[in-house]
Design a protein around this motif. Structure first.
Motif, mmCIF file in Angstrom:
data_model
loop_
_atom_site.group_PDB
_atom_site.id
_atom_site.type_symbol
_atom_site.label_atom_id
_atom_site.label_comp_id
_atom_site.label_asym_id
_atom_site.label_seq_id
_atom_site.Cartn_x
_atom_site.Cartn_y
_atom_site.Cartn_z
ATOM 1 N N ILE A 106 0.782 -1.439 -0.019
ATOM 2 C CA ILE A 106 -0.042 -0.064 0.124
ATOM 3 C C ILE A 106 0.819 1.164 0.157
ATOM 4 O O ILE A 106 0.524 2.237 -0.652
ATOM 5 C CB ILE A 106 -1.061 -0.258 1.121
ATOM 6 C CG1 ILE A 106 -1.916 -1.312 1.089
ATOM 7 C CG2 ILE A 106 -1.827 1.382 1.304
ATOM 8 C CD1 ILE A 106 -2.647 -1.284 -0.110
ATOM 9 N N ASN A 109 1.999 1.547 -3.407
ATOM 10 C CA ASN A 109 0.825 1.333 -4.238
ATOM 11 C C ASN A 109 1.047 0.363 -5.468
ATOM 12 O O ASN A 109 1.056 0.745 -6.777
ATOM 13 C CB ASN A 109 0.508 2.836 -4.987
ATOM 14 C CG ASN A 109 -0.864 2.884 -5.692
ATOM 15 O OD1 ASN A 109 -1.766 2.035 -5.477
ATOM 16 N ND2 ASN A 109 -1.054 3.786 -6.667
ATOM 17 N N ARG A 122 -4.504 1.531 -4.455
ATOM 18 C CA ARG A 122 -5.078 2.487 -3.620
ATOM 19 C C ARG A 122 -6.577 2.476 -3.696
ATOM 20 O O ARG A 122 -7.452 2.931 -2.904
ATOM 21 C CB ARG A 122 -4.516 3.872 -4.089
ATOM 22 C CG ARG A 122 -4.801 4.240 -5.393
ATOM 23 C CD ARG A 122 -4.768 5.810 -5.517
ATOM 24 N NE ARG A 122 -4.569 6.061 -7.029
ATOM 25 C CZ ARG A 122 -3.545 6.118 -7.810
ATOM 26 N NH1 ARG A 122 -2.283 5.744 -7.231
ATOM 27 N NH2 ARG A 122 -3.825 6.444 -9.184
ATOM 28 N N ASP A 123 -7.158 2.034 -4.969
ATOM 29 C CA ASP A 123 -8.476 1.898 -5.184
ATOM 30 C C ASP A 123 -9.312 0.823 -4.474
ATOM 31 O O ASP A 123 -10.588 0.740 -4.399
ATOM 32 C CB ASP A 123 -8.721 1.593 -6.673
ATOM 33 C CG ASP A 123 -8.030 2.706 -7.461
ATOM 34 O OD1 ASP A 123 -8.294 3.747 -7.016
ATOM 35 O OD2 ASP A 123 -7.528 2.493 -8.462
ATOM 36 N N ALA A 125 -8.213 0.003 -1.230
ATOM 37 C CA ALA A 125 -7.968 0.244 0.316
ATOM 38 C C ALA A 125 -9.335 1.107 0.761
ATOM 39 O O ALA A 125 -9.307 2.127 0.462
ATOM 40 C CB ALA A 125 -6.689 1.060 0.394
ATOM 41 N N VAL A 154 -6.584 7.633 3.148
ATOM 42 C CA VAL A 154 -6.328 6.514 2.252
ATOM 43 C C VAL A 154 -5.639 6.810 1.126
ATOM 44 O O VAL A 154 -4.793 5.907 0.845
ATOM 45 C CB VAL A 154 -7.814 5.771 2.119
ATOM 46 C CG1 VAL A 154 -7.547 4.457 1.164
ATOM 47 C CG2 VAL A 154 -8.497 5.497 3.404
ATOM 48 N N LYS A 155 -5.841 7.569 0.219
ATOM 49 C CA LYS A 155 -5.368 7.811 -1.163
ATOM 50 C C LYS A 155 -4.018 8.314 -0.645
ATOM 51 O O LYS A 155 -2.984 8.315 -1.683
ATOM 52 C CB LYS A 155 -6.350 8.827 -1.827
ATOM 53 C CG LYS A 155 -7.721 8.126 -2.480
ATOM 54 C CD LYS A 155 -7.480 6.976 -3.439
ATOM 55 C CE LYS A 155 -8.723 6.603 -3.899
ATOM 56 N NZ LYS A 155 -9.566 5.914 -3.096
ATOM 57 N N SER A 158 -1.402 5.890 0.175
ATOM 58 C CA SER A 158 -1.038 4.857 -0.837
ATOM 59 C C SER A 158 -0.246 5.654 -1.998
ATOM 60 O O SER A 158 -0.368 6.609 -2.906
ATOM 61 C CB SER A 158 -2.376 4.593 -1.631
ATOM 62 O OG SER A 158 -3.123 3.924 -0.814
#
Length: 389
Positions: A106, A109, A122-123, A125, A154-155, A158
């Protein structure tokens, strides 16, 4: 480097970061030492292991970040589920050992061939918990007890490579394993035909889940097109794609080649490897530059994501000397900057002592935003200093 710090849990990690008197090199299993780090004490999350929640029916898994990807994939496989983003294992090209961890995947990424269909790591998580550079525990997203507003953490986490905080737990969305899959190999004679073939396949309604091109032994190129799903659907789509792609070259069904494509195991002995991300239509521009710079020396190349991901590699004999290698690296980054992409020097023996930027130097606006984020989450600058340069 002094003895590695390996906190047992989140509380111990928070104490360690609050008390840090100098820079720390953050790692999980130590399998992705990409980029340069200022002299620092190593801190690993590898002792923070375990799957804390798995609900197959909800297709949700929560695990501590020191948990190995191998363990997570084994648990998912027992329920016929998987990490849909298909994370790459970098150990072959980087010459590392240990076990890739969820935190490392993560934080970097790491996304494999299926990204063109389902998205990046990342999509998937759903939520993260991490400790920032001041020792504060922060959480964001789903499956957490405390949410922080203002940032999509979150993004943000990542792909941050441990420069904003140390991940301790990640909630993931998982997906079912497909009933079956098949891969079509289209043999073409030029890189231009390879990109055109992959673009044609991705432009169909047949839900392609992999589009890569590898160099063939005869000097040509093999474009690999993967389709997955229910057996009758896969058979129909494979038949239709075979007819549509025949204009590019001979089409054959092949045994699953995607582990090799994903992990680049055949590149283990190369001296220098770059990872380049550009628009698929710009991949030929980068290859042409490499051909002009290398001329008779040659180079290794592999395309993924329909041409959006370029792997370039050189044997030691294909590099005249360190100065030539440095000039090549800088030329690649300049061209990729013009194309609004990213060129990362993954590994190099001949360039290991050179003063260079391993990651693509960011534009000024992005650099200002990055520096602002680092000051917010790591005001003392203790987390992976120099990693993103």
């Amino acid at each position: 480097m002094s003895d590695m710090l390996c906190p047992e849990d989140e509380a111990a990690l928070a104490d360690t970061l609050r008390e840090a008197a100098g820079p720390l090199q953050i790692m999980g299993g130590g399998t992705r030492p990409i980029g340069r780090i200022a002299p620092a004490q190593a801190l690993s999350t590898r002792r923070m292991q375990g799957i804390t929640l798995y609900e197959p029916g909800a297709m949700t898994l929560v695990a501590k970040t020191g948990t190995s990807i191998e363990e997570i994939e084994a648990v998912l496989a027992a329920e016929k589920q998987r990490l849909a983003f298909e994370p790459m294992d970098h150990r072959a090209i980087l010459g590392t050992s240990g076990q890739p961890t969820l935190g490392g995947v993560i934080a970097a990424n790491v996304s494999g061939p299926r990204r063109i269909q389902v998205g990046a790591a990342r999509d998937f998580a759903l939520g993260v918990t991490f400790v920032d550079g001041t020792g504060q525990v922060l959480s964001n997203g789903g499956r957490v007890m405390k949410n922080v507003t203002g940032y999509d953490l979150v993004k943000l986490m990542s792909g941050s490579w441990g420069t904003l905080g140390v991940l301790t737990e990640v909630a993931l969305k998982v997906l079912p394993v497909s009933e079956t899959q098949t891969t079509l190999k289209v043999h073409v004679t030029t890189w231009a035909d390879a990109v055109a073939c992959m673009s044609a396949a991705l432009g169909t309604p047949f839900d392609v889940s992999g589009a890569a091109t590898v160099q063939a032994k005869d000097g040509g190129f093999d474009s690999l097109i993967r389709i997955e799903g229910f057996e009758t659907s896969v058979q129909y789509r494979a038949c239709e794609l075979t007819q549509r792609l025949a204009k590019f070259g001979a089409v054959d069904a092949v045994v699953d080649p995607w582990a090799e494509v994903k992990d680049l195991a055949a590149w283990a002995d190369l001296d220098t490897v770059w990872r380049i991300s550009v628009r698929p239509t710009d991949s030929l521009n980068v290859i042409e530059l490499m051909q002009n710079l290398q001329q008779d020396r040659g180079f290794h190349c592999q395309l993924d994501w329909g041409g959006g991901l370029i792997w370039l590699g050189l044997e030691a004999a294909q590099i005249a000397d360190a100065q030539a290698g440095l000039a090549l690296h800088q030329a690649l980054q300049r061209r990729v900057a013009q194309l609004k992409g990213h060129a990362t020097l993954m590994t190099s023996g001949i360039l290991r002592d050179q003063d260079l930027c391993h990651f693509q130097p960011p534009e000024r606006t992005i650099e200002r935003v990055s520096q602002s984020l680092r000051k917010t989450f790591d005001p003392r600058g203790v987390l992976n200093p120099g990693r993103m340069s």
